[in-house]
Every structure is written in structure tokens, then in C-alpha cells.
Design a protein around this motif. Structure first.
Motif, PDB file in Angstrom:
ATOM      1  N   TRP A 110       0.855  -1.200   0.000  1.00  0.00           N
ATOM      2  CA  TRP A 110       0.000   0.000   0.000  1.00  0.00           C
ATOM      3  C   TRP A 110       0.881   1.236   0.000  1.00  0.00           C
ATOM      4  CZ3 TRP A 110      -5.434   1.020   1.504  1.00  0.00           C
ATOM      5  CH2 TRP A 110      -6.247  -0.117   1.387  1.00  0.00           C
ATOM      6  N   VAL A 111       0.330   2.299  -0.569  1.00  0.00           N
ATOM      7  CA  VAL A 111       1.002   3.583  -0.514  1.00  0.00           C
ATOM      8  C   VAL A 111      -0.015   4.636  -0.064  1.00  0.00           C
ATOM      9  CG1 VAL A 111       0.536   4.159  -2.918  1.00  0.00           C
ATOM     10  CG2 VAL A 111       2.487   5.178  -1.788  1.00  0.00           C
ATOM     11  N   ALA A 112       0.454   5.642   0.682  1.00  0.00           N
ATOM     12  CA  ALA A 112      -0.439   6.719   1.111  1.00  0.00           C
ATOM     13  C   ALA A 112       0.360   8.016   1.170  1.00  0.00           C
ATOM     14  CB  ALA A 112      -1.040   6.405   2.483  1.00  0.00           C
ATOM     15  N   PRO A 113      -0.008   8.991   0.330  1.00  0.00           N
ATOM     16  CA  PRO A 113       0.644  10.294   0.416  1.00  0.00           C
ATOM     17  C   PRO A 113       0.314  10.985   1.746  1.00  0.00           C
ATOM     18  CG  PRO A 113      -0.729  10.109  -1.579  1.00  0.00           C
ATOM     19  CD  PRO A 113      -1.030   8.936  -0.726  1.00  0.00           C
ATOM     20  N   ARG A 114       1.173  11.874   2.168  1.00  0.00           N
ATOM     21  CA  ARG A 114       0.822  12.736   3.292  1.00  0.00           C
ATOM     22  C   ARG A 114       0.044  13.943   2.773  1.00  0.00           C
ATOM     23  NH1 ARG A 114       3.397  12.531   8.369  1.00  0.00           N
ATOM     24  NH2 ARG A 114       3.161  14.811   8.483  1.00  0.00           N
ATOM     25  N   LYS A 115      -0.903  14.391   3.555  1.00  0.00           N
ATOM     26  CA  LYS A 115      -1.698  15.541   3.130  1.00  0.00           C
ATOM     27  C   LYS A 115      -0.863  16.815   3.026  1.00  0.00           C
ATOM     28  CE  LYS A 115      -4.555  14.765   6.426  1.00  0.00           C
ATOM     29  NZ  LYS A 115      -5.590  14.927   7.467  1.00  0.00           N
ATOM     30  N   ASP A 134       8.081   2.718  -8.872  1.00  0.00           N
ATOM     31  CA  ASP A 134       6.777   2.104  -9.151  1.00  0.00           C
ATOM     32  C   ASP A 134       5.630   3.026  -8.771  1.00  0.00           C
ATOM     33  OD1 ASP A 134       7.813  -0.121 -10.291  1.00  0.00           O
ATOM     34  OD2 ASP A 134       7.525  -1.428  -8.568  1.00  0.00           O
ATOM     35  N   VAL A 135       5.930   4.046  -8.001  1.00  0.00           N
ATOM     36  CA  VAL A 135       4.933   5.095  -7.806  1.00  0.00           C
ATOM     37  C   VAL A 135       5.471   6.426  -8.330  1.00  0.00           C
ATOM     38  CG1 VAL A 135       3.527   4.071  -5.995  1.00  0.00           C
ATOM     39  CG2 VAL A 135       5.658   5.200  -5.377  1.00  0.00           C
ATOM     40  N   GLU A 136       6.398   6.314  -9.296  1.00  0.00           N
ATOM     41  CA  GLU A 136       6.906   7.491  -9.993  1.00  0.00           C
ATOM     42  C   GLU A 136       7.537   8.511  -9.048  1.00  0.00           C
ATOM     43  OE1 GLU A 136       3.665   8.532 -13.191  1.00  0.00           O
ATOM     44  OE2 GLU A 136       2.829   7.364 -11.527  1.00  0.00           O
ATOM     45  N   GLN A 137       8.119   8.039  -7.987  1.00  0.00           N
ATOM     46  CA  GLN A 137       8.812   8.959  -7.088  1.00  0.00           C
ATOM     47  C   GLN A 137      10.303   8.873  -7.372  1.00  0.00           C
ATOM     48  OE1 GLN A 137       7.677  11.218  -5.096  1.00  0.00           O
ATOM     49  NE2 GLN A 137       5.474  10.723  -5.223  1.00  0.00           N
ATOM     50  N   GLY A 186       4.226  16.657  -4.048  1.00  0.00           N
ATOM     51  CA  GLY A 186       3.805  17.259  -2.797  1.00  0.00           C
ATOM     52  C   GLY A 186       3.442  18.724  -2.920  1.00  0.00           C
ATOM     53  N   GLN A 187       3.560  19.269  -4.123  1.00  0.00           N
ATOM     54  CA  GLN A 187       3.266  20.699  -4.313  1.00  0.00           C
ATOM     55  C   GLN A 187       1.798  20.884  -4.652  1.00  0.00           C
ATOM     56  OE1 GLN A 187       5.790  22.868  -3.590  1.00  0.00           O
ATOM     57  NE2 GLN A 187       6.730  20.914  -3.036  1.00  0.00           N
ATOM     58  N   VAL A 221     -11.563  22.319 -13.226  1.00  0.00           N
ATOM     59  CA  VAL A 221     -10.451  21.612 -12.589  1.00  0.00           C
ATOM     60  C   VAL A 221      -9.509  22.660 -11.986  1.00  0.00           C
ATOM     61  CG1 VAL A 221      -8.564  19.987 -12.877  1.00  0.00           C
ATOM     62  CG2 VAL A 221     -10.600  19.789 -14.330  1.00  0.00           C
ATOM     63  N   PHE A 222      -9.346  22.556 -10.678  1.00  0.00           N
ATOM     64  CA  PHE A 222      -8.484  23.510  -9.984  1.00  0.00           C
ATOM     65  C   PHE A 222      -7.155  22.877  -9.610  1.00  0.00           C
ATOM     66  CE2 PHE A 222     -12.817  24.873  -9.229  1.00  0.00           C
ATOM     67  CZ  PHE A 222     -12.759  26.245  -9.365  1.00  0.00           C
ATOM     68  N   ARG A 223      -6.106  23.613  -9.897  1.00  0.00           N
ATOM     69  CA  ARG A 223      -4.849  23.242  -9.248  1.00  0.00           C
ATOM     70  C   ARG A 223      -4.724  24.095  -7.991  1.00  0.00           C
ATOM     71  NH1 ARG A 223       1.564  23.056 -10.829  1.00  0.00           N
ATOM     72  NH2 ARG A 223       2.178  22.959  -8.643  1.00  0.00           N
ATOM     73  N   VAL A 224      -4.636  23.414  -6.832  1.00  0.00           N
ATOM     74  CA  VAL A 224      -4.535  24.101  -5.551  1.00  0.00           C
ATOM     75  C   VAL A 224      -3.093  24.004  -5.090  1.00  0.00           C
ATOM     76  CG1 VAL A 224      -5.415  24.240  -3.197  1.00  0.00           C
ATOM     77  CG2 VAL A 224      -6.905  23.404  -5.047  1.00  0.00           C
ATOM     78  N   ASP A 225      -2.505  25.121  -4.805  1.00  0.00           N
ATOM     79  CA  ASP A 225      -1.091  25.095  -4.406  1.00  0.00           C
ATOM     80  C   ASP A 225      -0.962  24.893  -2.896  1.00  0.00           C
ATOM     81  OD1 ASP A 225       0.080  25.441  -6.931  1.00  0.00           O
ATOM     82  OD2 ASP A 225      -0.500  27.557  -6.912  1.00  0.00           O
TER      83      ASP A 225
END
Lengths: 416, 416, 416, 416
Positions: A347-352, A377-380, B354-355, B412-416
Motif C-alpha cells: 500500500w502507498v499513502a501520500p501525506r496531506k 513504481d509510484v513514480e517517485q 507534494g506541491q 479543474v483547480f490546481r490548488v497550491d
């Protein structure tokens, strides 16, 4: 907003069944206040049959008398909850728990007591009577006490308003409503009435629906009308059930969000089934408990401890106070599986906050297994720094996460 | 890695059916090189029946003769693809397209020509014969030309190896394999053989499976063996079909990732059905086209233009060159719906770096509708800055995104 | 009326598979004429693949050449049927069999040869061509030779008319049409065209549809358009299959009547599978063969012998020449089960002439078992006289029929 | 043997719903004794809710009080059945009806009153108590009064024994048991307990199971444990329902026999729904009533009159006293359809005595239609003599039966 992040707490069912007492509730609340509260644990929930003076274990007793007020609303059995004497209901217990800085929850069945209908009792605050809105053909198939309501009669909303008014007056913060989450389509309207009854009370109370599996195609209805809902039948300390949760988690993960959380049921850890055997302990291995905690966090499921907490051993306490893990419940979003085979799951989960992401590796086999996962594999783009939450191991400048995992074990990396 | 991000390109089916010619392919390739390439568009794909000298529109002609080499491998019809003369196959056309900085793709049916089996032709590089591995009872229900293979015979792998060897020698970059993605379980093994045939060729070729709906429960198999696979039946310029895609997108979104993309089919924009009527134009409104492009990007579906591009009007060209939108295909991950009702749908997708993140609002009704979305609904603290990709409108310091949307339109919004 | 009572005869499949020869057919015809004809046996049927020069056993050979006339009609392979030389088809063989006082039948597949379509052959007596009416997507899943027809084109009826005209010219009396009886709904119209083709020929030919199970809900369609139709898949000498026939017989029994007979498939008795092993013999016990013959007669199923008859032993010959039993096929009506348990089954069948009735007792267990049946259970007043058809035992003045039966054995009483 | 031929009688439901009174029962009994008894009519059956003092029409009243003895057995409501006063139950009424030469029946629900369980009443003749054997999760979905029993507890048989002992003491001859015939599989064991309770009573009581559709695959279980069982849901005076009965009749006909009869429900003739509207009359045309009576007789279904008989007009009385027709119920066997299309249906039924047979022709269309039937279609040699039972028309020396039938009308011929 109610339940902005997944609710965390303790529930009496796994250790005390239908028979928990006020003193048992309080000893767990005190434990939570002292040991767990800093980590986000806050709800103390009294599960089913608190109005039955006769309950002694996990069984239901057909045709036994439940405690009820003159409006057909169940009230706590005084022999089990002494502070309820004098018509005070759960107010004194709720107050005591609030004093500890915690929140208080109760279980209810949908509908009204059959006895309320038989006795033609009036509904509080309504001109309707219980027998007019009870639906004698809408019953629960495992509990003998209640009738569902005739939801197109106005008196049905009146009855639900009346019970939530009572619960609000007691200071209840969490309602686990039973016999309803998998009862679509015939209970769809009843869910709405119950949710509205909660709203009409004016008090913030988490609304939790049981048992599962709730139907996936009703996800939007559930998100609209409830704060959490069960995605499986009762979950116990059995690897097969834990294994099966991966499939349910995959289907439901995108529906987790503030105010609405798919619920994977209680965490059967530590001392369980105390009402049947004081020596009973979770059948999960330590590895399996790590896997459970990791999966629940990655999918952001509510966390409700099922064991008698005062008996926690050191492992269990640490399991429940791993801050780096529990942070995932608060700080991640959009968690989902990226690989699922018979042998492993990732599993993968981004941070908000955009500050990196989490990756969980699960060994589903009966053998020790080396798992690895390329960040590409998650394009990081790598190399990156990472820290494993169970071992604390730091990895500097990696492009591949790796873990040698015992059977049924898990690793969870925070990647910066 | 093949198809690290969702493939983008043009496919001949929507405008030329079974009858596209070399000149038509080239004029579209030239257009792409000139106008679209900077935005990521690169594949030029010749769809079905390129070996048939007789095709004139979207129909298949039973019992007509296909062009074939002495090993039962289909080759281009020279009357339609003159550069294929002299046994050169698609090599000259591929080379021409490569010269433009683009990539070249072709359509194939699973299996082998019925005629190859009937004539007992040898398989190139194998001791087996076509009639030994053809399965006369594994047929396509809409195309009369081919037999599937008996996949447990070694000669079946040999045959697939032989055709991919040929395609690699031509310089093919993309294979759209037909009559297979929804044919589980009986074609599961055939998918594996085809995928292995591709691998054995040693050339990077995207493997795309059609038609859909592929079964959701086979997601992991598809991710393992293919680069993209159709999630619906053929998609055309019809609101009902576009409306229905939201449900499919929700089910499949978590399975999008580098190397494996759920495919929502071609984009029927601009000049369609040219082989039947040169005046034919997409039936989608401009609003619907924005909705389609927005949804495809938020779910990271491959983008394959279906129209004759040289006839693009200004709107269509702008639609296909909206860099702010197309960036979502490359830079987002974990996109998923957060709200879905009969009236509206809202998707969110974090950026991998992350941006910030993207939020898409869709008006599914027949009326103009004001949609709004609180950033707190995805637990994002405000106020934030945002920019809408279709209008370019900037919003400073907002906690709620808002848009007044025409029927079937999207923001579609890009939110920074 | 064709098939006024259930057809009785011999079929080449069980002993010769796809490979029977003219000489083998004739030796069986001669045996039938000499030994069986007086008991009602009359049809001699050549089963599948008589147009294939290459067939050697029960297998089909994909992509092999079939013998065909210039109108795409299959004709007998001369290496197997020498009398067909010179374009005479089956006429000489039919004539020879007619001379013995018997009738001649052949097997056909629905549709036309794939090769006839590929070669764009004309249809005899029609302006249409084979490739116009062949449906390349309507194929058989176990035989590789044919395409079904596009039944809404007039040329489809023309093709069926053309083949039945040929069969009539040969003197064929019985057509077993394959790949059709269980292919509802998509073959419903094709059944009608075939039946009309038979009618248009002007010759009485029994039309038999295979394989089963035909769908029960299509009983009336079958009764209208065919003379017999299979109610199960292929039946062989296996107790499980015989046991299972009781259930099918119960469902279908009311649909038996003059001109339309539910078909329980061939009788695998005596020397079977001769094309694979000349020593092969039925695996049925004698008891099981009595049960099979008794059930087939009580339900009035057609009787088609499957064994190479010239190898019949004494038991087999007697089994097939029990006049008292076979009379049930001609003289009973409305036969049906009156009791069915896991252990036993009891059928009753009135005589059409009002002169009493038949009762069959079946022991379905693995043990010897005493069965009895009170005549009052069918409201027949006693005492009555009865005679058992297998043992010849006479019972005078009984009110209860009784039999001590070996495992899987049967008794059949004629009650006067 | 109980129910050697199909039971014939009257039932109170169609005219009086849940509210029939003793006087209404008696007036119908007297009418039957005087006008119908010679034709075989004999049962007088009091339908549902006779223990409810409050019933006034076809509705059930939830949470109302039922009359019950100290063992949890329902007893007649004295306000509706005055002769039941003093604890005499139905004994006086049964005696009165017996004095007329008729038989007496009552309706029961499976299970026991919910109130008997709630009050923990003892079971008569048993050491068990009602609340121990009541199953609070086995309820009826349309009647609010009863719980099913926990059939694997010995006390469950005790309870059923106790009620049948009571009914036997009253002199009951017929039990219509409700909420059970379509409740397979979960009520399969309960059917057996009820049947055994009947047997243990030592009194001959017909056991009739409702409502339908009972499952066809349970035919043998039903034949073993009951005397009649419903094959459809409630049947009323509506052509669609009558039309649909032909399909059910076809499926069930072979299961009719002495002691066990598929039940097509009451005959809604004459004055119906008297409790709601004293002017209500059957909506069936005269033709439809002939069709209904003809079909019920040909399939040997039980005949239970639904109308208030004292209001019968001349047509209705003649309909119910057609001796030539009703004889089919007693004298035929093996009745079954021989032709069924959208337009017409033809049934045939041999006589058990071998003296000819019956043929029924049904016009299912909305137009007058000429039907004919060749005797050769059932292999009966002609010419024969025949008599039509509705018109009395004699046909001498015919080989084809013919009738010009009004829409929805029927003709029934006795052929000698």
C-alpha cells in the motif's frame, strides 16, 4: 465536523460481550486516560444489551425483560450500571468519563423494543404510539428484542428523535447502531431517520453503523448519512479474517475521508472474551497484530480496541502507542494498494501536507519473505530517506524499500 | 519501463473505421508532430483490418481474403499501404513516423487467421504448424477472420513470438490487441502468451488490451501482463456513455500506475466517421468535451484522439493542448472521487511532488449549477491559492472552491 | 404422421464414433432385419462425419477436408462408403437397407461447411451464395467444420431446402441434426428452418435434435418443430448418468406423444467403442440394462441401440427382444413417476386401450431391496392379476405388487 | 387414507377475510348440505384469525390480543364464535357441521403466539415451556402474531402435538397450515413436525399447506408429509392469474395422486369480499369460470369454494353441481397437457377404469376461436363417441373433437 479523522477508542464487546458493567467500563476508561489518550484514543463505548439485567456473556436471552422508560426507550440496567439509578440513565457515567478528558459512546439496535409496541406505549414528544410505528415484520435475525419501524409514518421519526434527545441529555458522544449496515435496501430509509434523529438532537454524536458487510454500491449513501460503517461481518483474532480484510480494504479505501470512514471492526488485541474465560488472550501473533494495525492505519479505518486494557502486556501497550504509525491515521490521504498478489500486498499513502508518503509492505505467506518496492513504481524520484515505523530503522538515500518479513508480518515506511 | 505515464496519441478507428490508408495516417502524424507533440502526444496507431484490401468503412467483410505471409502472419494490404510493397510490411511507415519524432502502433486480433490454419502453414521459427495450434472453437463473436490459439501447446507461444518478431522488425511501438480484455477467464492464458511474445521480441512495445469491460477482479492480472486495458465497451460521442464512465472510473482509479493504466477508450472529438460521412463531427458539446478530458486526466486514463486531426477547429486544438490540464496525467497520483451523487461528482488528485493537488468539479445535470467544495472536506487547511485550468481563473486565499458550471461541464483547480 | 410411436433402431456412434463404414452399417442392418425387426426395430442411422475421408475414431479432425458437392452440400466419403461413388451419395446404401424392410437415417450438423462459405459456392436452386448466408460467428464449440446460418436471410431457407432435397433424393428416412437442441435461444429460428426444409422436401423424415439438454421451457417449440430431441448430454454406460436420467425423465414425461418424443439418447449395450478397442463391452450390469430399458419404455423414449449388434451375446439379444416390455412403447400413454426417493422410484403408465396399466419398480440403491406398491396408491381397486415382464412371473389376485430387486435392478408389471 | 381424492369444500377467506363469524359459517354449511353435498362437496373451513376478537375485514391487526388457553394454544374468539364459550373451543361448531353430514376445518399459522413465549407459558403435556421452543427470529412476513419453533428441540414436537390433540378433541377434519408451503428450506423440518403432530393425534385430518408457490423440487417431500399444498400465491378473480395457472398446472400435474394434491387455491366464484362490500361479485366471466373449473378438475386440484354460497345465483350453483365435470376429480388419473401455445391449451386425462378418457380444450385468446383435436394425436383409434360436459352435446363417431369457444372459455369432452 464530527469524526474529522477516524475515531479511536475502546469497545466492550470483544472482552465483555453483552454483559459489561459500569466498573469494567470505568477501569478501561481510566487506563485509556492514563496510557493512551496522548496518542489520540478517546472514545469509550458500551456495547449491546446494557438494558438487560440478565446478560452474562456474549449470548442474547430471548423473551427476557429489558429496562425501559414509559416512552418505550431502553435505559441502563441498574444492577449493572448503578449510577443509572433514579432515572439518571447514562448521564453520571458519561460525566465521569468526560471528566477524564474522554468521550462516551453506546450501542443501540435499530427500531424499538417489541415490548414497547405490545404495551401500546406513547412516544415522547409525539402524538403517535409505539405500536403504530413498530413494524412487526421488520426484525433482526440474531437478536430477539426489537422491531424495526414503519419509516414512512411520521411517528417513526418522532421515535428516533425521542431516543436521541435522551442520549444527548445523557451526554453521549458516539452511537453504534446495530442490525442496519448490511440491511440495504430495506433499511435505507431507516438509516436516514436515525441520522436525522441524531441531527435533531443538536449534539455531536458519531454515528457508526453495524454489522457489515455494507454494500459497496451504497458508499455514497453511507458517506452522506453516517460517520462510519462496517465493511465486514464481525472480525475476530483469526488470520483468515485478517487476510480477507485486504480485499475489502481495497474496495473501500477511496471512500475514507473526513466525516465518513469505512470500518474494519474492533482490534482483537490483548485480553479478550473475559466474560467467558479470564485467561483468554488474542490468538493473533505479534506479526499479525502489526499487520492489522498497519492495514487499518493505511486505509484510515477507525481504531477501536477490543481487549480488556488493564491486562495489556508490554507488547500490546506498545502496539497501541506507536506514534509514528498512528500519525498515518491523521496525516495521510488517498491511501490505496498498488500491488496485490497471493503472496504480498503493498500500500502507498501520500501525506496531506506533501511532505513525503507512506509505503506498507505485507507478507501474506507462511514463510519469511524478503519484500521490496521500487519508489519508481509510484513514480517517485530517488534517492530518498525513509524510516520504518515498527523497527525505527532509518534508510538513507534509497531507491528501493526492502524488508525481510516474518510470516504475516508488515513493514511501514515513512518516505520523506 | 514501458508506459511510465499514460500513453497519449491518435488512433484511426473513430474517423476511418476498418479502412484507413497510409496517406491518412501520415497526414495525422504530420499534424501531431506540428501541433500536439510538445504537449506529450506521441503515438500514431493504425486500427483494425489493415491487412484487408477490401475494407471501406467500419464493417468487417466475412470470407474476404486478408494479406498474409507464408507463415500465416498478416501483413498490410498494399492497395492501402503502398510502402508495404515488396514485403516491407509496416517498416517504411514506422520509419517515416519515427522521423517525425513520434511512435507507431498497430492493431491486432488475438489468434491467427482462419486461413492460415486451413492452409496448414508452418509457423516461422517453429516446428509446429498453424493448424495444430489454431483452436477452431475459440472465435471472436464480431469479427470473422481469426481463430484463438490452443494455449497449452508450445506452438502457440511460437506463433505469438513469430508475429511480435515481425512487428519488432518493422519498428512497432504500440500493440492494441483486440477480442481479449473482456474474454476472461478463457483468454487469461492467451493474454500471458501475447505479453510474453512481446517481451521475447526484445523491443519496447506498449501492450493495450481491448475491448472492455475487463473484469475488475482481474485487475492484478491485467497490471502484471498489460500496459493498458479497456474498462468499457467502445466509447462514442454520447452523453449517456460519458455519464456512465464516472462509475467505471471510480472502480478502476486505484489501479492506475506506472506501466499499467485502465483505459477509457478513444476521445471522440472533432471530425469523426470520415469513412461514412466527411461532414461528421463529434456530437459532444464543448462542455462535455471538457468533462471528458478532465475525467480522463484525473483518473490518468490513456489519451487517444479519435478524430481526423487535420480538420480540427480552434476549440478542438485548444482542448488537446491545454498544458495545465495535461500536466495532471504526468504529475498526479492517487486520483479518486470524493463525492458522487446523481447531480455532481468531485475528484481529487494529489501531486506526486507534494506541491499541492487537483480538484475537479463535474456538473452531471441538465441545468447550470453552482458547485462548491470545501478544502476541509479533504482535510486541507486553508486559505490556499488555486487556478482553474479551463478558464485560467486565479483564486487567492480560498477555503472553498466554487464554479458555476453549464450542463455537463467541468472545472479543474490546481490548488497550491 | 411421422414417428407416431417412438422411433426404434440402431446408431453407429457408440461403436464406431466418427469412422463407421458402409460394410459396418450393412452388417448391422442385416442383423437387425434378421433378429430385431419383428419387435419394432427399424431405423439404421449413420452418425457424424460420414463426409470425412480421414476419420478413424471418436475424434474430429480440425482443418481436414470434407467431401462436398458444387453447392456446398456434404456428400459421403467414397473411401468409407464405396457405393457413393459417381455422385450417387447415400442412395445405393439407402436402397439396400430399404430392401431389408428397414429405414435409413443420417446425421447432420446444423449449418453449412466453413469451406463452402470460404469458396463462395452457389446454393442449389437459389440465387444466393453460401458465403452470404453463413454466419461466421455462429459456430459449434466441439466440432470445427461448420458455420450456422443467418436465419433471417431468405438464402438460409434455400440452403436447408437444398440439402433436404438431396437427402430425399437419396431416400433418407431419419435425420439426426446436431449442435442444436440445447442451443436455445439463438438456434430457435434455425430449428424452424431445418424443420421446414424437411417439410419442403415432401419426404417423411424423422427429425431428431441433438445434443441435450434441450431446455424444458421450450417443450412446446420442440414438439411443434421436431420429432425427438435430446434431454441430456451424451449418455454412456455409467450408473451415475443412468441414475440422473430419472430426474430428467420426470420433468419431460408429459411431453411424450405421437410425433414428438423426448430422447434419452442411445442404449449403450453390448459391444461398444469398437473403433478404439474391439474388446470393449458395455460397463452396465445386467440389472442396470433392465433398468435402462424399463425406464426408456415407461417414459416412451426413442430406442436407439448403440452397440455393434453382430457381437450381441444372448443376454443382449434377449434384452432387445422382450416383446412384453417393448409393447409399452406402443401401447401405453401418460406414463409418469408416482414416487421418487433416494432409494427407489416407481412409475405407472395406463394402456391406451383401457386394458390395464403398467407399474415399474426401480431399486436405486447399492443393496438388494424389497419394493412394493399398493394398487390403491393409484386408486386402482383390487384384487388384480399381473405379470412381470422380465421374469414372466404371474401374480393372481394381488392388491400389492412386490419385487425383491438386486442393486440398480427393475421390475415391470403389466396389471390387467 | 386421508384425501383419497381431491378435497372439496368451502373456505371463508374469499368472502369474509379474517372476520368470519359462526353464523356465517353455519349458513354456508347448511347451504352446502342442502345443495352441494351430493356432488362431493363436504369440507367447511374457517380461515385465519378466528382467535382474534377484533378482526373486521381482510387485514391483520398488529399487537392486538388473541384468545389463548393457559398452554399458549389459540382458541376461538367468543364474540365471533359464541358456541366456543366455556372453553369448548370449536367442538360445538364441529359437531353441528358433522350433524349435517359434512366435515369441519380450520386455519392455523405455523408456530406459536408471540404472546405465549413472552408469558413463558407451559406446553400442555410437556416439561418444556413456550419461550424455550419459540424462535424469535423465525417470523411470518405478513402476519404479526406468531413465532416459528426451534424444530430441533423436543419441546417443539410437544407443542405441535398439544395443538393437534386439542383440534382432534374438537373434532376437526381439515387443517390449513399457513406461512409454510413456500418457506423451504428453513421450514422443511417444521412441516415434518406439524405432520407428525397430526399423526400423533390419532384423528384423520387433511393437512393443507399454504401459501404458494411451493418449490417444485420439493414435490416428493410435500407428497410424503402433506395432503395438499399451494402451487401459487393467493388466487383471485383475475384472468392474468388464471392464465398463469396453466403453466403451474403443467409443472405439477404428475404429482397429483391419492393422499397428495397440488392445490391451485380457492375458487373465487359468486359473492366475494362480503366483509368489505356486500355487493361484491366475482370478476370472472362465465367463460372464465368454466375454464377454471375445467382446469382444476383436469389437474385434479382440490376444490374449495370461496364465495358466500347463500348468495349463489343460478349460474354459480350449476357451475358447482356439474356432475359430469366433477366426476373427473374422482375417476381420472394421469391428466396432463398435450398442447400448450399462447392461443390454446389442450389437456387429456384417462379414466382409471379404462372406460375412455377426457379431453379439455381451452381458448386462451381474447377472440372466439374454433379449437379442434384429433384423437390420433393421443393415438386413440376412432371413430369414437363423445359428450361435452358443459353443453351436454353428444358427438357420435368422431375422430376429431371440435368446439367454437368464446374468449377464455373451455370445453371438456368425455370420450368413450
Amino acid at each position: 465536523m464530527i469524526a474529522k479523522t477516524p475515531p479511536m477508542g475502546w469497545n466492550s464487546w470483544d472482552c465483555y460481550g453483552a454483559a459489561v458493567t459500569e466498573e469494567q467500563v470505568l477501569q478501561n476508561a481510566r487506563y485509556m486516560a492514563e496510557h493512551l489518550k496522548p496518542y489520540g484514543w478517546e472514545y469509550v463505548v458500551v456495547d449491546i444489551q446494557w438494558s438487560s439485567p440478565a446478560a452474562i456473556n456474549h449470548d442474547y436471552i430471548p423473551f427476557s425483560d429489558l429496562c425501559m422508560d414509559e416512552f418505550g426507550r431502553l435505559i441502563p440496567a441498574k444492577n449493572r450500571f448503578p449510577s443509572a439509578a433514579g432515572g439518571k440513565g447514562f448521564a453520571p457515567l458519561a460525566e465521569e468519563i468526560h471528566r477524564m478528558g474522554l468521550k462516551f459512546g453506546i450501542h443501540i439496535m435499530r427500531g424499538m423494543p417489541r415490548e414497547a409496541a405490545r404495551r401500546h406505549l406513547p412516544i415522547e414528544g409525539s402524538s403517535a404510539f409505539c405500536h403504530e410505528v413498530a413494524n412487526p415484520n421488520s426484525i433482526c435475525f440474531w437478536n430477539p428484542d426489537m422491531y424495526g419501524l414503519k419509516c414512512d409514518l411520521p411517528g417513526a421519526q418522532d421515535y428516533y428523535d425521542s431516543i436521541f434527545r435522551l442520549y444527548a441529555s445523557w451526554g453521549v458522544d458516539f452511537i453504534k447502531c446495530d442490525d442496519i449496515a448490511r440491511e440495504y435496501p430495506h433499511c435505507q430509509r431507516e438509516i436516514e431517520l436515525i441520522s436525522l434523529g441524531r441531527d435533531h438532537s443538536g449534539r455531536d454524536m458519531v454515528l457508526s453503523l453495524s454489522p457489515g458487510p455494507a454494500p459497496l454500491e451504497k458508499a455514497e449513501h453511507l458517506k452522506t448519512w453516517a460517520n462510519m460503517w462496517r465493511i465486514t461481518d464481525d472480525f475476530w483474532d483469526d488470520w483468515k479474517q485478517l487476510r480477507a480484510m485486504f480485499e475489502r480494504a481495497e474496495k473501500w479505501c477511496i471512500h475514507a475521508g473526513p466525516g465518513h470512514w469505512p470500518d474494519a471492526d474492533m482490534l482483537p488485541v490483548g485480553a479478550l472474551r473475559q466474560c467467558e474465560d479470564p485467561e483468554s488472550w488474542t490468538g493473533f501473533t505479534q506479526a499479525e497484530q502489526r499487520t492489522m494495525m498497519s492495514l487499518w492505519c493505511m486505509m484510515r479505518a477507525p481504531l477501536m480496541i477490543g481487549g480488556e486494557m488493564t491486562k495489556n502486556d508490554d507488547f500490546t501497550l506498545k502496539l497501541l502507542t506507536n506514534g509514528a504509525l498512528l500519525e498515518i491515521e491523521k496525516e495521510s490521504w488517498a491511501g490505496h494498494p498498488v500491488r496485490t498478489s497471493q503472496e504480498e500486498c503493498i500500500w502507498v499513502a501520500p501525506r496531506k501536507d506533501g511532505q513525503g508518503f507512506y509505503v506498507a509492505l505485507f507478507n501474506l505467506t507462511e514463510e519469511t519473505r524478503a519484500l521490496k518496492f521500487d519508489l519508481s513504481d509510484v513514480e517517485q524520484e530517488g534517492p530518498r530517506n525513509a524510516r520504518e515505523v515498527w523497527t525505527g530503522q532509518e534508510c538513507q538515500g534509497v531507491i528501493t524499500l526492502q524488508a525481510e518479513l516474518a510470516p504475516h508480518d508488515a513493514a511501514v515506511f515513512r518516505v520523506d
